[in-house]
Design a protein around this motif. Structure first.
Motif, PDB file in Angstrom:
ATOM      1  N   TRP A 118       2.894 -29.368 -15.885  1.00  0.00           N
ATOM      2  CA  TRP A 118       3.482 -30.653 -15.522  1.00  0.00           C
ATOM      3  C   TRP A 118       2.333 -31.579 -15.127  1.00  0.00           C
ATOM      4  CZ3 TRP A 118       3.327 -33.067 -10.566  1.00  0.00           C
ATOM      5  CH2 TRP A 118       3.917 -34.345 -10.580  1.00  0.00           C
ATOM      6  N   LYS A 174       8.792 -35.619 -16.800  1.00  0.00           N
ATOM      7  CA  LYS A 174       9.377 -36.221 -15.604  1.00  0.00           C
ATOM      8  C   LYS A 174       9.346 -37.727 -15.746  1.00  0.00           C
ATOM      9  CE  LYS A 174       8.861 -36.335 -10.546  1.00  0.00           C
ATOM     10  NZ  LYS A 174       8.151 -35.736  -9.365  1.00  0.00           N
ATOM     11  N   ASP A 206      13.331 -29.831 -16.098  1.00  0.00           N
ATOM     12  CA  ASP A 206      13.525 -29.831 -14.645  1.00  0.00           C
ATOM     13  C   ASP A 206      14.716 -30.745 -14.394  1.00  0.00           C
ATOM     14  OD1 ASP A 206      11.449 -29.779 -11.753  1.00  0.00           O
ATOM     15  OD2 ASP A 206      13.425 -30.734 -11.879  1.00  0.00           O
ATOM     16  N   TRP A 213      -2.511 -23.302  -5.151  1.00  0.00           N
ATOM     17  CA  TRP A 213      -1.782 -22.927  -3.935  1.00  0.00           C
ATOM     18  C   TRP A 213      -1.737 -21.405  -3.775  1.00  0.00           C
ATOM     19  CZ3 TRP A 213       3.022 -26.374  -5.334  1.00  0.00           C
ATOM     20  CH2 TRP A 213       2.652 -27.727  -5.217  1.00  0.00           C
ATOM     21  N   LYS A 259       2.825 -23.036 -17.398  1.00  0.00           N
ATOM     22  CA  LYS A 259       3.684 -24.212 -17.246  1.00  0.00           C
ATOM     23  C   LYS A 259       2.858 -25.416 -16.838  1.00  0.00           C
ATOM     24  CE  LYS A 259       7.836 -25.362 -14.588  1.00  0.00           C
ATOM     25  NZ  LYS A 259       7.283 -25.730 -13.340  1.00  0.00           N
ATOM     26  N   ASP A 272      13.031 -24.624  -8.940  1.00  0.00           N
ATOM     27  CA  ASP A 272      11.887 -25.422  -8.480  1.00  0.00           C
ATOM     28  C   ASP A 272      12.425 -26.324  -7.380  1.00  0.00           C
ATOM     29  OD1 ASP A 272       9.661 -27.950  -9.936  1.00  0.00           O
ATOM     30  OD2 ASP A 272       9.764 -26.994  -7.956  1.00  0.00           O
ATOM     31  N   ASP A 319      13.888 -37.189  -7.749  1.00  0.00           N
ATOM     32  CA  ASP A 319      13.437 -35.790  -7.803  1.00  0.00           C
ATOM     33  C   ASP A 319      13.574 -35.163  -6.422  1.00  0.00           C
ATOM     34  OD1 ASP A 319      10.335 -34.065  -8.654  1.00  0.00           O
ATOM     35  OD2 ASP A 319      12.451 -33.464  -8.801  1.00  0.00           O
ATOM     36  N   GLU A 365       6.455 -29.584 -19.183  1.00  0.00           N
ATOM     37  CA  GLU A 365       7.510 -30.163 -18.346  1.00  0.00           C
ATOM     38  C   GLU A 365       7.383 -31.680 -18.324  1.00  0.00           C
ATOM     39  OE1 GLU A 365       9.071 -29.809 -13.666  1.00  0.00           O
ATOM     40  OE2 GLU A 365       7.383 -28.618 -14.405  1.00  0.00           O
ATOM     41  N   ASP A 405      13.602 -25.729 -14.735  1.00  0.00           N
ATOM     42  CA  ASP A 405      13.321 -25.818 -13.299  1.00  0.00           C
ATOM     43  C   ASP A 405      14.616 -26.298 -12.676  1.00  0.00           C
ATOM     44  OD1 ASP A 405       9.844 -26.966 -12.796  1.00  0.00           O
ATOM     45  OD2 ASP A 405      10.700 -25.008 -13.302  1.00  0.00           O
ATOM     46  N   ASN A 424       1.855 -21.908 -12.879  1.00  0.00           N
ATOM     47  CA  ASN A 424       1.902 -23.368 -12.872  1.00  0.00           C
ATOM     48  C   ASN A 424       0.520 -23.927 -12.590  1.00  0.00           C
ATOM     49  OD1 ASN A 424       4.999 -24.507 -12.602  1.00  0.00           O
ATOM     50  ND2 ASN A 424       4.776 -22.388 -11.954  1.00  0.00           N
ATOM     51  N   HIS A 455      14.406 -34.434 -13.102  1.00  0.00           N
ATOM     52  CA  HIS A 455      13.389 -35.307 -13.698  1.00  0.00           C
ATOM     53  C   HIS A 455      13.936 -36.343 -14.677  1.00  0.00           C
ATOM     54  CE1 HIS A 455       9.689 -32.563 -12.751  1.00  0.00           C
ATOM     55  NE2 HIS A 455      10.381 -32.905 -11.672  1.00  0.00           N
TER      56      HIS A 455
HETATM   57  C1  LRH Z   1       6.876 -31.813 -10.374  1.00  0.00           C
HETATM   58  C2  LRH Z   1       7.376 -30.383 -10.333  1.00  0.00           C
HETATM   59  C3  LRH Z   1       6.580 -29.408 -11.159  1.00  0.00           C
HETATM   60  C4  LRH Z   1       5.812 -28.598 -10.172  1.00  0.00           C
HETATM   61  C5  LRH Z   1       6.003 -29.257  -8.891  1.00  0.00           C
HETATM   62  C6  LRH Z   1       6.009 -28.312  -7.742  1.00  0.00           C
HETATM   63  O1  LRH Z   1       7.767 -32.663  -9.705  1.00  0.00           O
HETATM   64  O2  LRH Z   1       8.713 -30.369 -10.672  1.00  0.00           O
HETATM   65  O3  LRH Z   1       7.402 -28.478 -11.788  1.00  0.00           O
HETATM   66  O4  LRH Z   1       4.556 -28.311 -10.515  1.00  0.00           O
HETATM   67  O5  LRH Z   1       7.236 -29.913  -9.003  1.00  0.00           O
END
Ligand code: LRH
Ligand code: MN
Length: 393
Positions: free
Chosen positions: A144, A186, A219, A73, A142, A291, A254, A184, A246, A97, A222
């Motif tokens: 996830w 979830k 997070d 992004w 990071k 986040d 979430d 991370e 986060d 990330n 999560h």
């Molecule tokens: C996944 C998450 C992670 C990020 C995304 C934007 O749910 O929390 O930390 O990559 O949101």
């Protein structure tokens, strides 16, 4: 708590002055749900404009000097130039990330995919993110993973863990200097039967396997409903494996709402564990990040409010009368111990935070000052045309 003793006040003010909260570049872009992504005027069109918004949050709060990036992004040709621009704006590039959750090849998983070539592609992206860290000077990678399955029997849970461990090992091996890998977890979504890193225990176990510079990210959105998140904080602090947060808040799943909006008491209890471990100081090494997704509300102002919510929870935690608390705990005075904590929680810390901002040369009312600044009207007028930033999903 009526009047705060001068020594306590001085201790609290100095701790709050040193607080550091990292804001996420993607919070400034368009976001939504599977039902709709509502576009908003003035939304950034590129990482530079996202950084300008993050710098605005720092300008009004004084405690948000870094911005987390998300690749691709925030992919640019020249990360050193992006880092230089950020410095000009008064902020620094923070956590990098990785994103292995938006490519068609990752339908059955990224680093856990049964297909070797798909796994190589995903690992390639993780290694690219370390290259980005080298260019931006960021400390943290990071990770996830949306990886998981939707139906029993879809894949071998054990083999997926082997694949995950191999990818983490290769990424960890690529780190240099003080760089860290933050893992991370979830519970679910987008996978609805298994998620390959579903909880803190799985993340912790993988980090132990990797080494010291592998740490867990919590997070706050999560977890299964009813999870005692501050217990996880206390446990990982004790184990020396709490790498970061986060922060956001949720009523159901979430939801990625403003930190402290849905459950300010939980945020206070989390910050109480942090303060008790003397882990608020930047030197301790915990990355306090937001986040969030501001699907319907003005984004920069929502991030400012979120930073203030974290500051308020932290100030209350710093006001806990530790002596009285420990005495009550040691003597088994359950109700007194709880009352001591609740006394701090019920303290209105907003006057103290207004004074802090005045001492820092900031407007005591950041949201009011931001609104009066006309920043939103300016970017709405300037940012016309081009492609608004979003998740590109
Ligand atoms: C996944 C998450 C992670 C990020 C995304 C934007 O749910 O929390 O930390 O990559 O949101
Ligand atoms: Mn997150």
């Amino acid at each position: 708590m009526t009047d705060i003793a001068p020594a306590t006040r001085a201790r609290v003010m100095s701790a709050l002055r040193g607080q550091r909260i990292e804001t996420p570049s993607w919070a400034y872009g368009n976001s939504g749900t599977r039902f709709k992504v509502f576009r908003q005027e003035g939304v950034p069109r590129d990482p530079y404009e996202k950084i300008a918004d993050a710098a605005t949050v720092h300008r009004f709060t004084g405690v948000a000097p870094t911005v987390a990036l998300h690749i691709p992004w925030d992919r640019v040709d020249d990360y050193a130039a992006l880092a230089a621009y950020a410095r000009e704006q008064g902020v620094q590039l923070g956590t990098i990330n990785a994103n292995v959750f938006q490519d068609d090849d990752y339908r059955l998983g990224s680093v856990t995919n049964p297909d070797h070539d798909v796994r190589r592609k995903a690992i390639g992206h993780l290694l690219e993110c370390v290259d980005v860290m080298d260019a931006t000077g960021s400390r943290d990678l990071k990770l996830w993973f949306s990886d998981g399955t939707n139906y029993p029997g879809q894949d071998s849970m054990r083999q997926r863990q082997d694949r995950l461990a191999a990818a983490l090992r290769e990424s960890y091996g690529r780190l240099t200097g003080d760089q860290r890998l933050l893992l991370e977890y979830k519970l679910f979504e987008p996978a609805f039967y298994t998620t390959d890193v579903p909880d803190w225990g799985t993340a912790y176990a993988h980090c132990l396997e990797l080494g010291e510079r592998a740490q867990v990210v919590i997070d706050t959105g999560h977890h299964a409903p009813g999870t005692n998140v501050e217990f996880i904080v206390a446990f990982l602090l004790r184990a020396g494996r709490l790498g970061g947060f986060d922060f956001n808040s949720r009523f159901y799943a979430d939801d990625d709402l403003m930190a402290g909006a849905a459950n300010p008491f939980e945020l206070f209890r989390i910050m109480h564990e942090i303060v008790q471990a003397d882990a608020l100081r930047p030197e301790y090494g915990i990355a306090f990040m937001l986040d969030q997704c501001h699907n319907i509300e003005p984004k920069v102002e929502a991030v400012i409010r979120s930073v203030l919510n974290v500051q308020e929870a932290t100030a209350k935690a710093l006001l806990v009368d530790v002596e009285a608390l420990v005495a009550a705990q040691r003597s088994g005075d359950v109700l007194e111990a709880n009352a001591v904590l609740m006394d701090a929680y019920h303290t209105d810390v907003r006057p103290l935070l207004r004074d802090l901002r005045a001492e820092m040369g900031l407007d005591p009312d950041p949201v009011g000052a931001y609104r009066r600044s006309g920043y939103l009207d300016r970017v709405r007028a300037e940012r016309v045309g081009g492609e608004q930033a979003g998740w590109g999903a």
